[in-house]
Design a protein around this motif. Structure first.
Motif, mmCIF file in Angstrom:
data_model
loop_
_atom_site.group_PDB
_atom_site.id
_atom_site.type_symbol
_atom_site.label_atom_id
_atom_site.label_comp_id
_atom_site.label_asym_id
_atom_site.label_seq_id
_atom_site.Cartn_x
_atom_site.Cartn_y
_atom_site.Cartn_z
ATOM 1 N N MET A 1 13.254 2.724 1.598
ATOM 2 C CA MET A 1 12.115 2.630 1.136
ATOM 3 C C MET A 1 11.002 3.619 1.746
ATOM 4 O O MET A 1 11.661 3.981 2.642
ATOM 5 N N SER A 2 10.275 4.237 0.799
ATOM 6 C CA SER A 2 9.376 5.175 1.637
ATOM 7 C C SER A 2 8.003 4.617 2.149
ATOM 8 O O SER A 2 8.085 3.535 2.296
ATOM 9 N N LYS A 3 7.249 5.241 2.671
ATOM 10 C CA LYS A 3 5.895 5.349 3.448
ATOM 11 C C LYS A 3 5.200 4.744 2.458
ATOM 12 O O LYS A 3 4.194 3.625 2.726
ATOM 13 N N PHE A 4 5.332 5.092 1.377
ATOM 14 C CA PHE A 4 4.358 4.729 0.064
ATOM 15 C C PHE A 4 4.762 3.274 -0.006
ATOM 16 O O PHE A 4 3.590 2.428 -0.348
ATOM 17 N N ASP A 5 5.874 2.746 -0.101
ATOM 18 C CA ASP A 5 6.407 1.509 -0.638
ATOM 19 C C ASP A 5 5.852 0.437 0.746
ATOM 20 O O ASP A 5 5.438 -0.589 0.366
ATOM 21 N N GLY A 6 5.860 1.002 1.882
ATOM 22 C CA GLY A 6 5.228 0.285 2.825
ATOM 23 C C GLY A 6 3.783 0.112 2.829
ATOM 24 O O GLY A 6 3.410 -1.036 3.076
ATOM 25 N N VAL A 7 2.991 1.009 2.508
ATOM 26 C CA VAL A 7 1.573 0.956 2.377
ATOM 27 C C VAL A 7 1.313 -0.138 1.175
ATOM 28 O O VAL A 7 0.595 -0.793 1.317
ATOM 29 N N LEU A 8 2.109 -0.003 -0.022
ATOM 30 C CA LEU A 8 1.821 -1.085 -1.038
ATOM 31 C C LEU A 8 2.209 -2.483 -0.433
ATOM 32 O O LEU A 8 1.296 -3.244 -0.937
ATOM 33 N N ILE A 9 3.122 -2.575 0.212
ATOM 34 C CA ILE A 9 3.480 -4.077 0.568
ATOM 35 C C ILE A 9 2.518 -4.412 1.616
ATOM 36 O O ILE A 9 1.975 -5.627 1.662
ATOM 37 N N PHE A 10 2.030 -3.646 2.448
ATOM 38 C CA PHE A 10 0.704 -3.778 3.512
ATOM 39 C C PHE A 10 -0.206 -4.179 2.735
ATOM 40 O O PHE A 10 -0.891 -5.534 3.038
ATOM 41 N N LEU A 11 -0.663 -3.460 1.793
ATOM 42 C CA LEU A 11 -1.832 -3.773 1.021
ATOM 43 C C LEU A 11 -1.821 -5.130 -0.128
ATOM 44 O O LEU A 11 -2.763 -5.726 0.006
ATOM 45 N N LEU A 12 -0.418 -5.541 -0.424
ATOM 46 C CA LEU A 12 -0.432 -6.465 -1.089
ATOM 47 C C LEU A 12 -0.550 -7.822 0.024
ATOM 48 O O LEU A 12 -0.775 -8.977 -0.602
ATOM 49 N N GLY A 13 -0.235 -7.698 1.051
ATOM 50 C CA GLY A 13 -0.307 -8.876 1.956
ATOM 51 C C GLY A 13 -1.715 -9.179 2.425
ATOM 52 O O GLY A 13 -1.812 -10.315 2.839
ATOM 53 N N ILE A 14 -2.530 -8.163 2.395
ATOM 54 C CA ILE A 14 -4.192 -8.487 2.703
ATOM 55 C C ILE A 14 -4.644 -9.537 1.768
ATOM 56 O O ILE A 14 -5.051 -10.469 2.369
ATOM 57 N N PRO A 15 -4.568 -9.559 0.423
ATOM 58 C CA PRO A 15 -5.171 -10.584 -0.339
ATOM 59 C C PRO A 15 -4.526 -11.778 -0.160
ATOM 60 O O PRO A 15 -5.235 -12.817 -0.411
ATOM 61 N N VAL A 16 -3.241 -11.690 0.145
ATOM 62 C CA VAL A 16 -2.461 -12.985 0.180
ATOM 63 C C VAL A 16 -2.756 -13.769 1.463
ATOM 64 O O VAL A 16 -3.187 -15.017 1.429
ATOM 65 N N THR A 17 -2.962 -13.222 2.500
ATOM 66 C CA THR A 17 -3.750 -13.776 3.714
ATOM 67 C C THR A 17 -5.052 -14.086 3.577
ATOM 68 O O THR A 17 -5.222 -15.120 4.174
#
Length: 71
Positions: A1-17
């Motif tokens: 996984m790339s850094k971009f994937d990590g950013v997308l996963i992080f940004l997906l976690g914000i609205p869920v939380t």
């Protein structure tokens, strides 16, 4: 996984939380009502589970970004 994937996963976690946090704060919402929480507080447990998944997404995203910080 790339850094971009990590950013997308992080940004997906914000609205869920945030969704779980806001849902827990509504005193008269469906998941906090007596109809759902009779006996065992299933509504609170369900929203807690959703919040835990959001926090997991945040932490996994940060971990992926940290691992790929030099790429």
């Amino acid at each position: 996984m790339s850094k971009f994937d990590g950013v997308l996963i992080f940004l997906l976690g914000i609205p869920v939380t945030l969704m779980a946090w806001i849902t827990l704060s509504e005193e008269e919402g469906y998941y906090m009502s007596e109809a759902v929480n009779q006996g065992f507080p299933m509504g609170i447990a369900f929203i807690g589970l959703i919040g835990a998944m959001g926090l997991t997404l945040l932490m996994v995203g940060l971990f992926i970004i940290h691992i790929n910080r030099n790429n």
